[in-house]
Design a protein around this motif. Structure first.
Motif, PDB file in Angstrom:
ATOM      1  N   GLY A 161       0.814  -1.216   0.000  1.00  0.00           N
ATOM      2  CA  GLY A 161       0.000   0.000   0.000  1.00  0.00           C
ATOM      3  C   GLY A 161       0.839   1.254   0.000  1.00  0.00           C
ATOM      4  O   GLY A 161       0.325   2.356  -0.215  1.00  0.00           O
ATOM      5  N   LEU A 162       2.157   1.099   0.241  1.00  0.00           N
ATOM      6  CA  LEU A 162       3.065   2.256   0.286  1.00  0.00           C
ATOM      7  C   LEU A 162       4.472   1.785  -0.044  1.00  0.00           C
ATOM      8  O   LEU A 162       4.896   0.705   0.366  1.00  0.00           O
ATOM      9  CB  LEU A 162       3.044   2.904   1.674  1.00  0.00           C
ATOM     10  N   LEU A 163       5.196   2.619  -0.794  1.00  0.00           N
ATOM     11  CA  LEU A 163       6.594   2.370  -1.130  1.00  0.00           C
ATOM     12  C   LEU A 163       7.436   3.483  -0.526  1.00  0.00           C
ATOM     13  O   LEU A 163       7.076   4.660  -0.615  1.00  0.00           O
ATOM     14  CB  LEU A 163       6.787   2.344  -2.650  1.00  0.00           C
ATOM     15  N   VAL A 164       8.564   3.117   0.083  1.00  0.00           N
ATOM     16  CA  VAL A 164       9.435   4.099   0.742  1.00  0.00           C
ATOM     17  C   VAL A 164      10.871   3.849   0.297  1.00  0.00           C
ATOM     18  O   VAL A 164      11.313   2.700   0.248  1.00  0.00           O
ATOM     19  CB  VAL A 164       9.352   3.992   2.281  1.00  0.00           C
ATOM     20  N   CYS A 165      11.594   4.933  -0.023  1.00  0.00           N
ATOM     21  CA  CYS A 165      13.006   4.763  -0.341  1.00  0.00           C
ATOM     22  C   CYS A 165      13.826   5.910   0.225  1.00  0.00           C
ATOM     23  O   CYS A 165      13.307   7.007   0.486  1.00  0.00           O
ATOM     24  CB  CYS A 165      13.239   4.632  -1.841  1.00  0.00           C
ATOM     25  N   ASP A 166      15.097   5.627   0.422  1.00  0.00           N
ATOM     26  CA  ASP A 166      16.062   6.627   0.887  1.00  0.00           C
ATOM     27  C   ASP A 166      16.450   7.491  -0.310  1.00  0.00           C
ATOM     28  O   ASP A 166      16.898   6.991  -1.334  1.00  0.00           O
ATOM     29  CB  ASP A 166      17.291   5.920   1.455  1.00  0.00           C
ATOM     30  N   ILE A 197      19.617   4.508  -8.336  1.00  0.00           N
ATOM     31  CA  ILE A 197      19.055   3.166  -8.488  1.00  0.00           C
ATOM     32  C   ILE A 197      17.810   3.008  -7.628  1.00  0.00           C
ATOM     33  O   ILE A 197      16.769   2.517  -8.088  1.00  0.00           O
ATOM     34  CB  ILE A 197      20.107   2.105  -8.112  1.00  0.00           C
ATOM     35  N   GLY A 198      17.888   3.422  -6.370  1.00  0.00           N
ATOM     36  CA  GLY A 198      16.755   3.274  -5.458  1.00  0.00           C
ATOM     37  C   GLY A 198      15.550   4.092  -5.876  1.00  0.00           C
ATOM     38  O   GLY A 198      14.414   3.593  -5.919  1.00  0.00           O
ATOM     39  N   VAL A 199      15.767   5.362  -6.196  1.00  0.00           N
ATOM     40  CA  VAL A 199      14.661   6.244  -6.577  1.00  0.00           C
ATOM     41  C   VAL A 199      14.020   5.774  -7.882  1.00  0.00           C
ATOM     42  O   VAL A 199      12.791   5.730  -8.011  1.00  0.00           O
ATOM     43  CB  VAL A 199      15.142   7.703  -6.694  1.00  0.00           C
ATOM     44  N   ALA A 200      14.838   5.398  -8.857  1.00  0.00           N
ATOM     45  CA  ALA A 200      14.305   4.938 -10.141  1.00  0.00           C
ATOM     46  C   ALA A 200      13.464   3.670  -9.967  1.00  0.00           C
ATOM     47  O   ALA A 200      12.404   3.528 -10.587  1.00  0.00           O
ATOM     48  CB  ALA A 200      15.444   4.675 -11.122  1.00  0.00           C
ATOM     49  N   VAL A 203      12.542   9.469   1.957  1.00  0.00           N
ATOM     50  CA  VAL A 203      13.038   9.849   3.284  1.00  0.00           C
ATOM     51  C   VAL A 203      14.525  10.130   3.170  1.00  0.00           C
ATOM     52  O   VAL A 203      15.257   9.353   2.547  1.00  0.00           O
ATOM     53  CB  VAL A 203      12.795   8.720   4.314  1.00  0.00           C
ATOM     54  N   ASN A 204      14.996  11.240   3.760  1.00  0.00           N
ATOM     55  CA  ASN A 204      16.414  11.545   3.633  1.00  0.00           C
ATOM     56  C   ASN A 204      17.253  10.757   4.649  1.00  0.00           C
ATOM     57  O   ASN A 204      16.794  10.434   5.745  1.00  0.00           O
ATOM     58  CB  ASN A 204      16.672  13.057   3.711  1.00  0.00           C
ATOM     59  N   SER A 205      18.471  10.453   4.253  1.00  0.00           N
ATOM     60  CA  SER A 205      19.368   9.606   5.052  1.00  0.00           C
ATOM     61  C   SER A 205      19.650  10.190   6.427  1.00  0.00           C
ATOM     62  O   SER A 205      19.757   9.457   7.420  1.00  0.00           O
ATOM     63  CB  SER A 205      20.703   9.425   4.323  1.00  0.00           C
ATOM     64  N   LEU A 206      19.781  11.517   6.500  1.00  0.00           N
ATOM     65  CA  LEU A 206      20.155  12.158   7.757  1.00  0.00           C
ATOM     66  C   LEU A 206      19.044  12.012   8.798  1.00  0.00           C
ATOM     67  O   LEU A 206      19.322  11.773   9.982  1.00  0.00           O
ATOM     68  CB  LEU A 206      20.488  13.626   7.505  1.00  0.00           C
ATOM     69  N   GLU A 207      17.805  12.142   8.369  1.00  0.00           N
ATOM     70  CA  GLU A 207      16.698  11.953   9.311  1.00  0.00           C
ATOM     71  C   GLU A 207      16.605  10.493   9.738  1.00  0.00           C
ATOM     72  O   GLU A 207      16.304  10.188  10.900  1.00  0.00           O
ATOM     73  CB  GLU A 207      15.380  12.401   8.688  1.00  0.00           C
ATOM     74  N   LEU A 225       8.696  12.384  -5.541  1.00  0.00           N
ATOM     75  CA  LEU A 225       9.829  11.546  -5.150  1.00  0.00           C
ATOM     76  C   LEU A 225      11.037  11.935  -5.989  1.00  0.00           C
ATOM     77  O   LEU A 225      11.124  11.606  -7.176  1.00  0.00           O
ATOM     78  CB  LEU A 225       9.491  10.067  -5.353  1.00  0.00           C
ATOM     79  N   LEU A 226      11.978  12.653  -5.371  1.00  0.00           N
ATOM     80  CA  LEU A 226      13.159  13.145  -6.071  1.00  0.00           C
ATOM     81  C   LEU A 226      14.408  12.876  -5.235  1.00  0.00           C
ATOM     82  O   LEU A 226      14.357  12.928  -4.009  1.00  0.00           O
ATOM     83  CB  LEU A 226      13.049  14.658  -6.330  1.00  0.00           C
ATOM     84  N   PRO A 227      15.539  12.597  -5.881  1.00  0.00           N
ATOM     85  CA  PRO A 227      16.789  12.429  -5.136  1.00  0.00           C
ATOM     86  C   PRO A 227      17.175  13.714  -4.416  1.00  0.00           C
ATOM     87  O   PRO A 227      16.934  14.814  -4.925  1.00  0.00           O
ATOM     88  CB  PRO A 227      17.820  12.084  -6.227  1.00  0.00           C
ATOM     89  N   LEU A 228      17.753  13.586  -3.235  1.00  0.00           N
ATOM     90  CA  LEU A 228      18.246  14.742  -2.491  1.00  0.00           C
ATOM     91  C   LEU A 228      19.748  14.860  -2.751  1.00  0.00           C
ATOM     92  O   LEU A 228      20.555  14.208  -2.099  1.00  0.00           O
ATOM     93  CB  LEU A 228      17.972  14.581  -0.994  1.00  0.00           C
ATOM     94  N   TYR A 229      20.100  15.692  -3.723  1.00  0.00           N
ATOM     95  CA  TYR A 229      21.503  15.921  -4.041  1.00  0.00           C
ATOM     96  C   TYR A 229      21.936  17.244  -3.424  1.00  0.00           C
ATOM     97  O   TYR A 229      21.507  18.311  -3.868  1.00  0.00           O
ATOM     98  CB  TYR A 229      21.727  15.969  -5.556  1.00  0.00           C
ATOM     99  N   LEU A 230      22.764  17.176  -2.381  1.00  0.00           N
ATOM    100  CA  LEU A 230      23.241  18.388  -1.731  1.00  0.00           C
ATOM    101  C   LEU A 230      24.481  18.943  -2.422  1.00  0.00           C
ATOM    102  O   LEU A 230      24.893  20.066  -2.161  1.00  0.00           O
ATOM    103  CB  LEU A 230      23.538  18.110  -0.261  1.00  0.00           C
ATOM    104  N   LYS A 231      25.084  18.152  -3.258  1.00  0.00           N
ATOM    105  CA  LYS A 231      26.138  18.640  -4.148  1.00  0.00           C
ATOM    106  C   LYS A 231      26.035  17.856  -5.438  1.00  0.00           C
ATOM    107  O   LYS A 231      25.469  16.754  -5.470  1.00  0.00           O
ATOM    108  CB  LYS A 231      27.531  18.488  -3.530  1.00  0.00           C
ATOM    109  N   LYS A 232      26.543  18.409  -6.500  1.00  0.00           N
ATOM    110  CA  LYS A 232      26.430  17.768  -7.801  1.00  0.00           C
ATOM    111  C   LYS A 232      27.470  16.666  -7.938  1.00  0.00           C
ATOM    112  O   LYS A 232      28.612  16.842  -7.528  1.00  0.00           O
ATOM    113  CB  LYS A 232      26.631  18.792  -8.923  1.00  0.00           C
ATOM    114  N   PRO A 233      27.066  15.527  -8.540  1.00  0.00           N
ATOM    115  CA  PRO A 233      28.063  14.494  -8.819  1.00  0.00           C
ATOM    116  C   PRO A 233      29.035  14.983  -9.878  1.00  0.00           C
ATOM    117  O   PRO A 233      28.722  15.870 -10.671  1.00  0.00           O
ATOM    118  CB  PRO A 233      27.220  13.319  -9.338  1.00  0.00           C
ATOM    119  N   GLN A 234      30.233  14.398  -9.884  1.00  0.00           N
ATOM    120  CA  GLN A 234      31.251  14.795 -10.856  1.00  0.00           C
ATOM    121  C   GLN A 234      30.734  14.666 -12.274  1.00  0.00           C
ATOM    122  O   GLN A 234      31.032  15.497 -13.141  1.00  0.00           O
ATOM    123  CB  GLN A 234      32.506  13.939 -10.673  1.00  0.00           C
TER     124      GLN A 234
END
Length: 371
Positions: free
Chosen positions: A58-63, A74-77, A93-97, A216-225
Motif C-alpha cells: 500500500g506504500l513504497l518508501v526509499c532513501d 538506483i533506489g529512486v528509479a 526519506v532523507n538519510s540524515l533523518e 519523489l526526487l533524489p536529495l543531491y546536496l552537491k552535484k556528482p562529478q
C-alpha cells in the motif's frame, strides 16, 4: 497497510516489509555498492519469503540521500517505476533523518555523513516525546563550518552525534563539544526499519490532511562529478563506427548484453548504432536494425555514473530523429517486463505495448512495443 522500504544510498543494500509500524521482515546485504545487480533479487527474495507481491503493497518508501549518487539513482528509479506502473503511493526519506531516528532520547541530534576532504552532509534535529523537528535542514559543508554553526546557535546544549561522519570526525567534535554524545558502531548504520517507520508517518500525516504527497526526487546536496562534466562540456552524439569500440570501457556498462554482437552489428549494413561522448569518454550508445522501412531497437546502454541524468532520453531522441531521416516508418522493440525504467522511458516517447513473448527471459516475459 503493507509497506516496502528500500535503501541503496550507502554500501548496504537493504529492503524491508512492514505492516503499518510492525516489521514483517528485512534483508541487508553488504555487496560493495553493486546495488544495480542485487536490489531486484533482494526485493523478490524478501517478497517470496513472506508470500507477498508488489501488488500487496500500500506504500513504497526509499532513501533519497544524501549518499552514493549512483546508489540513490538506483533506489529512486526503482521505487518510481514500481509506483508508476502499479499506482502505489511512494515516499522519499532523507538519510540524515533516518540516522537521527537511531537516537532514542529527547534532545538535539546532529546527523553527519562523510563526503571526504573534511566535508560532510549534516542536519540538526530536536526530539521531544517522539516528535522530530528539523532545526537545520540537510546541507553540505566543511566539518569546521558545521561546528561553527552548532557553536554559534546551540552552545552549551548537549548534542548527540550520529552517522558515519560522527565517527570519522569524533576527535574534532569532542574538542568543541564537551557534552557531546556518540553512538556505538552498531547504532551508526542506516536502519531500514526506521526508514519504513518515517515513511509511514509522513504518509499518514499527508493523508490525514488530504494533501498530495511530495514528489519523489533524489536529495543531491552537491552535484556528482558526472553532472559537472555534463554542464561544463558538450555532449556529442554521432553515428558509431568500428573504431569506437576501442574507446568503450565495458566495465562501466553493466547492463549491456554482448560486445561481440555489437561488433558484428557494426559490420552489417542493416545495423546502425549511435554513440554519446563527453570529450573522449563514451557515456552511452544505442542502435537499431533496419528491415525495409521499419527498425528494431537492439539495445540502449548508459555509463553507470551517468544514469538518471537524461542521457538515455537524449540518445533515444537522436536515434528516432535519424531513423525518420532514413524514411523509417515504424520502430519496434522488445523489453524485459521487469525493466521498469526502460519501459517508462519508451512510454515517454510514445511507444505502446502490442504483445508479449512468454518466458523470453527465463521466467519473465518480453514486452513487444512500437511507436
Amino acid at each position: 497497510m503493507n509497506i516496502l522500504a528500500i535503501d541503496t544510498s550507502s554500501k548496504l543494500c537493504s529492503v524491508a516489509v512492514l505492516n503499518d509500524k510492525n516489521l514483517i521482515d528485512k534483508i541487508e546485504c553488504d555487496n560493495g555498492l553493486t546495488h544495480s545487480e542485487t536490489l531486484m533479487p533482494l526485493i523478490q527474495n524478501l517478497l517470496d519469503k513472506n508470500n507477498l507481491s508488489l501488488k500487496d503493497m500500500g506504500l513504497l518508501v526509499c532513501d533519497i540521500g544524501p549518499g552514493s549518487f549512483t546508489g540513490i539513482r538506483i533506489g529512486v528509479a526503482t521505487i518510481k517505476a514500481f509506483s508508476d506502473s502499479l499506482n502505489i503511493p511512494a515516499i522519499g526519506v532523507n538519510s540524515l533523518e533516518c540516522y537521527a531516528h537511531n537516537v532514542h532520547r529527547c534532545g538535539l541530534v546532529c546527523s553527519m555523513i562523510d563526503c571526504k576532504n573534511e566535508n560532510c552532509y549534516f542536519a540538526l534535529y530536536n526530539f521531544d516525546n517522539d516528535i522530530c523537528k528539523t532545526l537545520e535542514a540537510p546541507q553540505n559543508n566543511s566539518i569546521y563550518k558545521c561546528i561553527d554553526l552548532l557553536k554559534n546557535n546551540y552552545s552549551g546544549i548537549p548534542i548527540t552525534f550520529v552517522g558515519d561522519g560522527s565517527k570519522i570526525y569524533m576527535d574534532i567534535l569532542k574538542k568543541d563539544f564537551e557534552n557531546a554524545i556518540f553512538l556505538s558502531d552498531e547504532e551508526n548504520i542506516l536502519n531500514i526499519y526506521n526508514l519504513g517507520l518515517i515513511g509511514f508517518d509522513v504518509f499518514d500525516e499527508y493523508n490525514s490532511k488530504s494533501l498530495d504527497l511530495p514528489p519523489l526526487l533524489p536529495l543531491y546536496l552537491k552535484k556528482p562529478q558526472a553532472q559537472y562534466q555534463l554542464e561544463s562540456k558538450k555532449l556529442e552524439i554521432k553515428k558509431m563506427n568500428i573504431s569506437d569500440l576501442d574507446s568503450i570501457d565495458m566495465n562501466e556498462f553493466d547492463d549491456f548484453w554482448n560486445i561481440s554482437n555489437l561488433k558484428n552489428d557494426l559490420l552489417s549494413e542493416n545495423s546502425i548504432w549511435f554513440i554519446a561522448k563527453i570529450e573522449d569518454v563514451v557515456i552511452g550508445f544505442v542502435g537499431f536494425k533496419k528491415v525495409f522501412d521499419e527498425a528494431e531497437i537492439m539495445d540502449i546502454a548508459v555509463h553507470k555514473n551517468y544514469r538518471m541524468q537524461g542521457i538515455a532520453s537524449q540518445m533515444l531522441a537522436y536515434m528516432i530523429n535519424e531513423a525518420k531521416l532514413m524514411n523509417i516508418k515504424r520502430i519496434n522493440l522488445e523489453v524485459n517486463e521487469k525493466n521498469l525504467p526502460a519501459l517508462n522511458l519508451y512510454k515517454k516517447f510514445g511507444f505502446i505495448e502490442i504483445g508479449r513473448r512468454k518466458k523470453y527471459y527465463g521466467d519473465l516475459d518480453a514486452i513487444l512495443m512500437r511507436d
